[in-house]
Design an enzyme around this catalytic site. Structure first.
Site, mmCIF file in Angstrom:
data_model
loop_
_atom_site.group_PDB
_atom_site.id
_atom_site.type_symbol
_atom_site.label_atom_id
_atom_site.label_comp_id
_atom_site.label_asym_id
_atom_site.label_seq_id
_atom_site.Cartn_x
_atom_site.Cartn_y
_atom_site.Cartn_z
ATOM 1 N N GLU A 236 4.145 -13.012 -59.743
ATOM 2 C CA GLU A 236 3.423 -13.658 -60.853
ATOM 3 C C GLU A 236 3.787 -13.080 -62.219
ATOM 4 O OE1 GLU A 236 -0.747 -13.691 -59.818
ATOM 5 O OE2 GLU A 236 -0.392 -14.979 -58.093
ATOM 6 N N GLU B 232 2.923 -18.553 -49.513
ATOM 7 C CA GLU B 232 1.454 -18.408 -49.470
ATOM 8 C C GLU B 232 0.794 -19.773 -49.312
ATOM 9 O OE1 GLU B 232 -0.163 -16.047 -52.665
ATOM 10 O OE2 GLU B 232 1.566 -14.695 -52.681
HETATM 11 C C1 XIL Z 1 -5.310 -12.517 -52.678
HETATM 12 C C2 XIL Z 1 -5.985 -12.180 -51.358
HETATM 13 O O1 XIL Z 1 -5.927 -13.300 -50.512
HETATM 14 C C3 XIL Z 1 -7.413 -11.769 -51.614
HETATM 15 O O2 XIL Z 1 -8.012 -11.284 -50.416
HETATM 16 C C4 XIL Z 1 -7.484 -10.685 -52.691
HETATM 17 O O3 XIL Z 1 -8.828 -10.429 -53.011
HETATM 18 C C5 XIL Z 1 -6.732 -11.096 -53.938
HETATM 19 O O4 XIL Z 1 -5.403 -11.443 -53.584
HETATM 20 N N1 XIL Z 1 -1.467 -14.794 -55.057
HETATM 21 C C6 XIL Z 1 -0.959 -13.698 -54.395
HETATM 22 C C7 XIL Z 1 -1.766 -13.055 -53.334
HETATM 23 O O5 XIL Z 1 0.203 -13.318 -54.602
HETATM 24 O O6 XIL Z 1 -1.504 -11.681 -53.220
HETATM 25 C C8 XIL Z 1 -3.244 -13.290 -53.551
HETATM 26 O O7 XIL Z 1 -3.942 -12.766 -52.438
HETATM 27 C C9 XIL Z 1 -3.526 -14.772 -53.731
HETATM 28 C C10 XIL Z 1 -2.807 -15.299 -54.929
#
Ligand code: XIL
Length: 360
Positions: free
Chosen positions: A162, A269
């Site tokens: 990100e 994701e």
């Molecule tokens: C999220 C997890 O799913 C949560 O449990 C945590 O509280 C925050 O992070 N983008 C990403 C992931 O790259 O690492 C994130 O994961 C969701 C959004």
């Protein structure tokens, strides 16, 4: 699960209390076709997990249906090195050991993320703001230690997560990394990762990669990195989707742009919310939404399959009950973004994806 610290009932409390747990073996499941087997040889299919899921019925389900894992949180910098030099590997090790034991692929997520950079990274010995050389030394030490530890089992690292912001003139998010180190922190992170593991594939992981302004910014940043021979192999597309957006042609356009730069693509994701951001409901969603979700998952999978440079699709969770979308932005919202329901039963999306699998 058998526990060696009496009284506590909840897995989360156990984790907080640091109690020792002995995983129970995977529970036998009904015989059903395996999604991972249906896509074997073409795509690896994975899920994000917490270590508590690697036992009992959840372990059985993931071993039956998937062949790749990523740590949902356990490999983030603030979890692995909460204080300088004090690494906490237990949770990440549990996931890595499970992957080794069962021959699963493991994606590493993530070496640098502004949201999970522990504060000590920015602190100078005199209590002020650390300067570039110190922060870079800390980054190198973190990457070296973590990548080195999992070199035998992690073949793909999300090196940075990100970092893109299309509203910035240089397309890079305005954060402490950019302010303290300078915009070359991205290149530095990739170089440190390459030095720590010459064989791993290194990814830039990002959300909303189908939004044209963001996508084009990401391409611009990648162009710059490639021109300086920075070792980046591809784009990890988070793909937190909903039932309407992005469309299949938008996904196609994004994948094609990065493939055209000679890069690989991975879906890292994936989930598909029933809602648009900010919407929520307490009531069970109507069953028709599950059908729409199934059709859309199959249509998007058809796009993924048209891309030979895309070899892995990871869902952000094994089942709806565990999805981050049921906790964020509202703890109680009744979302159903994944392939298995709260009772670990396959949803229409699972059947549709089985049908959409390439033939032998
Ligand atoms: C999220 C997890 O799913 C949560 O449990 C945590 O509280 C925050 O992070 N983008 C990403 C992931 O790259 O690492 C994130 O994961 C969701 C959004």
């Amino acid at each position: 699960m058998r526990r060696r610290c009496g009284g506590l009932a909840l897995a989360s409390l156990l984790a907080l209390a640091g109690c020792v747990t002995t995983p129970s073996p995977p529970t036998p499941l009904p015989d059903r076709p395996s999604l991972a087997q249906a896509y074997a040889g073409r795509l690896r299919l994975g899920v994000a997990v917490e270590p508590e899921q690697l036992q009992g019925a959840q372990a059985a389900l993931l071993l039956q249906q998937f062949n790749s894992l990523v740590a949902e949180n356990a490999m983030k910098p603030s979890r692995l090195q909460p204080a300088e030099g004090r690494f906490r590997f237990e949770r990440a090790d549990a996931i890595a050991d499970f992957a080794r034991q069962h021959g699963l692929a493991l994606r590493g997520h993530t070496l640098l993320w502004h949201q999970r950079t522990p504060d000590w990274f920015w602190r100078a010995p005199d209590g002020g703001l650390a300067e570039r050389p110190l922060v870079l030394r800390r980054l190198q030490k973190h990457i070296d230690t973590v990548v080195g530890r999992y070199r035998d089992v992690v073949q793909d690292w999300d090196v940075v997560n990100e970092v893109i912001d299309a509203s910035q003139p240089d397309c890079l998010r305005d954060n402490l990394w950019k302010q303290v180190v300078g915009p070359d922190y991205v290149a530095q992170a990739f170089r440190f990762a390459r030095a720590a593991d010459p064989a791993a594939r290194l990814w830039i992981n990002e959300f909303s990669t189908t939004v044209p302004a963001k996508r084009d910014c990401l391409a611009r940043v990648l162009h710059g990195l490639l021109a300086q021979d920075v070792p980046v192999q591809g784009v990890g597309h988070q793909m937190h989707l909903n039932l309407d957006t992005p469309t299949a042609p938008e996904v196609e356009a994004s994948l094609a742009l990065f493939a055209g730069l000679g890069l690989r693509n991975q879906v890292t994701e994936l989930d598909m919310s029933f809602y648009r951001p900010g919407e929520a409901t307490l009531t069970a969603p109507p069953p028709a939404l599950r059908t729409r979700q199934a059709e859309r998952y199959a249509a998007l999978m058809a796009v993924f399959l048209r891309h030979p440079e895309l070899d892995s699709v990871t869902w952000w969770g094994l089942h709806d009950g565990q999805s981050h979308l049921t906790r964020w932005p509202l703890a109680w919202r009744a979302d159903e973004p994944l392939l298995f329901d709260r009772a670990l039963q396959p949803k229409p999306a699972w059947s549709a994806l089985l049908q959409a699998a390439p033939g032998p």
